[in-house]
Structures are given as structure tokens and as C-alpha cells.
Design an enzyme around this catalytic site. Structure first.
Site, PDB file in Angstrom:
ATOM      1  N   TYR A 252      -7.828  17.707  22.358  1.00 19.73           N
ATOM      2  CA  TYR A 252      -7.861  16.568  23.153  1.00 19.73           C
ATOM      3  C   TYR A 252      -6.221  16.505  23.228  1.00 19.73           C
ATOM      4  O   TYR A 252      -5.341  16.442  21.877  1.00 19.73           O
ATOM      5  CB  TYR A 252      -8.218  15.448  22.580  1.00 19.73           C
ATOM      6  CG  TYR A 252      -8.059  14.367  23.750  1.00 19.73           C
ATOM      7  CD1 TYR A 252      -8.696  13.557  24.192  1.00 19.73           C
ATOM      8  CD2 TYR A 252      -7.131  13.103  23.102  1.00 19.73           C
ATOM      9  CE1 TYR A 252      -9.169  13.163  24.896  1.00 19.73           C
ATOM     10  CE2 TYR A 252      -7.662  11.603  23.313  1.00 19.73           C
ATOM     11  CZ  TYR A 252      -8.120  11.385  24.314  1.00 19.73           C
ATOM     12  OH  TYR A 252      -7.761  10.799  25.228  1.00 19.73           O
TER      13      TYR A 252
ATOM     14  N   HIS B 222      -3.013   1.829   8.803  1.00 19.73           N
ATOM     15  CA  HIS B 222      -4.011   1.004   7.942  1.00 19.73           C
ATOM     16  C   HIS B 222      -4.348  -0.165   8.466  1.00 19.73           C
ATOM     17  O   HIS B 222      -2.928  -0.896   9.386  1.00 19.73           O
ATOM     18  CB  HIS B 222      -3.597   0.907   6.722  1.00 19.73           C
ATOM     19  CG  HIS B 222      -4.721   0.014   5.478  1.00 19.73           C
ATOM     20  ND1 HIS B 222      -5.508   0.479   5.729  1.00 19.73           N
ATOM     21  CD2 HIS B 222      -3.988  -0.981   4.764  1.00 19.73           C
ATOM     22  CE1 HIS B 222      -6.343  -0.559   4.322  1.00 19.73           C
ATOM     23  NE2 HIS B 222      -5.561  -1.461   4.017  1.00 19.73           N
TER      24      HIS B 222
ATOM     25  N   TYR C 241     -19.313   8.499  22.371  1.00 19.67           N
ATOM     26  CA  TYR C 241     -18.718   9.435  21.879  1.00 19.67           C
ATOM     27  C   TYR C 241     -17.574   9.615  21.169  1.00 19.67           C
ATOM     28  O   TYR C 241     -16.434  10.651  20.914  1.00 19.67           O
ATOM     29  CB  TYR C 241     -18.997  11.142  23.069  1.00 19.67           C
ATOM     30  CG  TYR C 241     -17.571  10.501  24.110  1.00 19.67           C
ATOM     31  CD1 TYR C 241     -16.414  11.132  24.272  1.00 19.67           C
ATOM     32  CD2 TYR C 241     -17.883   9.742  25.260  1.00 19.67           C
ATOM     33  CE1 TYR C 241     -15.361  10.909  25.354  1.00 19.67           C
ATOM     34  CE2 TYR C 241     -17.618   8.962  25.730  1.00 19.67           C
ATOM     35  CZ  TYR C 241     -15.953   9.551  26.037  1.00 19.67           C
ATOM     36  OH  TYR C 241     -15.318   9.127  26.677  1.00 19.67           O
TER      37      TYR C 241
ATOM     38  N   HIS D  37      -6.980  -3.867   8.904  1.00 19.02           N
ATOM     39  CA  HIS D  37      -8.226  -4.973   8.600  1.00 19.02           C
ATOM     40  C   HIS D  37      -8.706  -4.732   9.977  1.00 19.02           C
ATOM     41  O   HIS D  37      -9.595  -5.967   9.949  1.00 19.02           O
ATOM     42  CB  HIS D  37      -8.310  -6.046   7.577  1.00 19.02           C
ATOM     43  CG  HIS D  37      -6.865  -5.920   6.204  1.00 19.02           C
ATOM     44  ND1 HIS D  37      -6.758  -6.487   5.414  1.00 19.02           N
ATOM     45  CD2 HIS D  37      -6.966  -4.069   5.437  1.00 19.02           C
ATOM     46  CE1 HIS D  37      -5.786  -6.193   4.288  1.00 19.02           C
ATOM     47  NE2 HIS D  37      -6.031  -5.215   4.485  1.00 19.02           N
TER      48      HIS D  37
ATOM     49  N   HIS E  38     -12.338  -4.141   2.136  1.00 21.97           N
ATOM     50  CA  HIS E  38     -11.168  -3.551   2.036  1.00 21.97           C
ATOM     51  C   HIS E  38     -11.079  -3.497   3.545  1.00 21.97           C
ATOM     52  O   HIS E  38     -10.133  -4.277   4.521  1.00 21.97           O
ATOM     53  CB  HIS E  38     -10.162  -2.555   1.096  1.00 21.97           C
ATOM     54  CG  HIS E  38      -8.647  -3.231   1.538  1.00 21.97           C
ATOM     55  ND1 HIS E  38      -8.319  -2.411   0.255  1.00 21.97           N
ATOM     56  CD2 HIS E  38      -7.573  -3.389   2.581  1.00 21.97           C
ATOM     57  CE1 HIS E  38      -7.253  -2.500   0.985  1.00 21.97           C
ATOM     58  NE2 HIS E  38      -6.887  -2.531   1.889  1.00 21.97           N
TER      59      HIS E  38
ATOM     60  N   GLU F 130       0.967  -1.734  -0.018  1.00 18.34           N
ATOM     61  CA  GLU F 130      -0.211   0.010  -0.208  1.00 18.34           C
ATOM     62  C   GLU F 130       1.192   0.839   0.028  1.00 18.34           C
ATOM     63  O   GLU F 130       0.148   2.225  -0.143  1.00 18.34           O
ATOM     64  CB  GLU F 130      -0.661  -0.303   0.917  1.00 18.34           C
ATOM     65  CG  GLU F 130      -1.562  -0.699   1.246  1.00 18.34           C
ATOM     66  CD  GLU F 130      -2.838  -1.055   0.201  1.00 18.34           C
ATOM     67  OE1 GLU F 130      -3.035   0.128  -0.678  1.00 18.34           O
ATOM     68  OE2 GLU F 130      -4.196  -1.813  -0.136  1.00 18.34           O
TER      69      GLU F 130
HETATM   70 ZN   LIG Z   1      -5.259  -3.158   3.679  1.00 14.99          ZN
END
Ligand SMILES: [Zn+2]
Length: 209
Positions: free
Chosen positions: A206, A91, A112, A93, A153, A72
Site C-alpha cells: 500500500y 502514541h 479491512y 490515548h 493507558h 514517554e
Molecule cells: Zn500515554
């Protein structure tokens, strides 16, 4: 190198905290014109500092590291090039969030903590993994938010720091799990616009402990 140490630390946390299975998922950090990114197909428990690759964001070339960069990598570079506020990307899954992505449903903001992501956790249209088209959809759908689902994905979480991006990847999975549970109870009650706006405002200042 501190950035590589941090990436390895959070990469191992991805697996430990159940956000990825096997070698799925990837992490990157941008410093100047350099992107530091996890390698392709290396089990997280074996990952060490020297396995993290350095990629020149201008030329796209790998400038340091012996392994193959994450599949990726084009998506990560595209996001950095098109959104200068983003300095770190996680990233995954992760299961519940990816269930929503497979159903092409945005995650209802039922808790929240999702306000850390922004006003919505939307679904970017499907494109093949590793493609520039996927990156384009991710950037367009992400907008000013800090997280987005990729149809069929997975999940993208972003931040100015890796700590922020990682916390958001966890929050997306947690809220997806809660929303799924609320659906099972036949009563999904997302925050109303005023309550969501207040929570989003709160998260802007925050500071994570
Ligand atoms: Zn992926």
C-alpha cells in the site's frame, strides 16, 4: 529542519483529529542514532519546530532542545533500540481504542483498514507510564504488527515513516469505534483468517496518496 516541521505538523493533527485531549500523547522519529521527540506538557497549539527535542539513542542524553522531553521518552527509545524496522512512533490515548485497552480486550478486526496494522491489535500488559517495563511489554506484544494497545493507558502506532505511523494511529481509533458500534448492534463479525491475510498482504504494498 524538515523532521521537526513534520513532527509539529502531525502533533497538531493529533489534536485536530481528536486523537488526543490536552497534552496527552507524543510523537517521535528516528534518524540514525538520533530520536526527535515532542516535549512534555506543552499544548499542541503552542508547539513549534524549536520545541522538538533531539535525544541520542545510544547515551539517552538530550543533545538539543530546551524543553523537557516527553514523559514517554524511555518507551520510544526502547522501541527503536529493539526493533530496527521502526522509524516513527505515534502514541495516543484516543478514546475508543483506549476503551478497549481499559477493558484489556484486543480490537476485533471488523474492518479491512485494520489490516494496515497487521494480524491483530493486541493489548500489552499494564505497567506504569514512563517506565521501561511498559516499553518492554509494548515491544513484546507489538511483534511484527504496526500497532498495539497499552492496558489501562492508550495506543502505540509505528511505521517506517511518520505518515505511516500517523495513518495507523487513526486507523486503530476508527476500527475501535466501528468494533464498539458493532458490539452495540450485538453482532461483531471480524474478518475471517483468509480475508484478513489477503488484506494484510494488500497493505504491504500500500502506498498512501
Ligand atoms: Zn500515554
Amino acid at each position: 529542519m524538515q523532521v521537526k516541521k513534520d513532527i509539529v505538523h502531525y502533533a497538531k493533527m493529533l489534536e485536530k483529529n481528536g486523537l488526543v485531549v490536552g497534552t496527552a500523547g507524543n510523537i517521535s522519529v528516528k534518524i540514525g542514532d538520533t530520536m526527535y521527540i515532542t516535549p512534555s506538557a506543552l499544548p499542541y497549539e503552542e508547539m513549534e519546530e524549536q520545541d522538538i527535542l533531539e535525544v541520542d539513542l545510544v547515551s539517552g542524553d538530550v543533545i538539543a532542545g530546551k524543553r523537557k522531553p516527553s514523559s514517554e521518552t524511555p518507551m520510544h527509545s526502547y522501541i527503536y533500540k529493539h526493533n530496527s524496522r521502526i522509524k516513527a512512533i505515534v502514541h495516543t490515548h484516543s478514546t475508543y481504542a483506549t476503551m478497549f485497552a481499559c477493558a484489556h480486550l484486543p480490537i476485533p478486526i471488523v474492518h479491512y483498514t485494520a489490516a494496515d496494522i497487521g494480524n491483530e491489535i493486541a493489548v500489552a500488559p499494564y505497567a506504569r507510564y514512563g517506565s521501561e517495563e511498559l516499553a518492554l511489554h509494548a515491544v513484546n506484544t507489538l511483534g511484527d504488527n504496526n500497532g498495539v494497545l497499552l492496558a489501562n493507558h492508550g495506543v502505540i502506532a509505528v511505521g517506517e515513516t511518520l505518515k505511516d505511523a500517523f495513518r495507523r494511529a487513526e486507523a486503530i481509533e476508527e476500527v475501535a469505534h466501528l468494533a464498539y458500534g458493532a458490539h452495540q448492534l450485538n453482532s461483531v463479525k471480524p474478518l475471517g483468517p483468509k480475508d484478513l491475510a489477503e488484506a494484510v498482504e494488500g497493505f504491504k504494498t500500500y502506498v498512501s496518496g
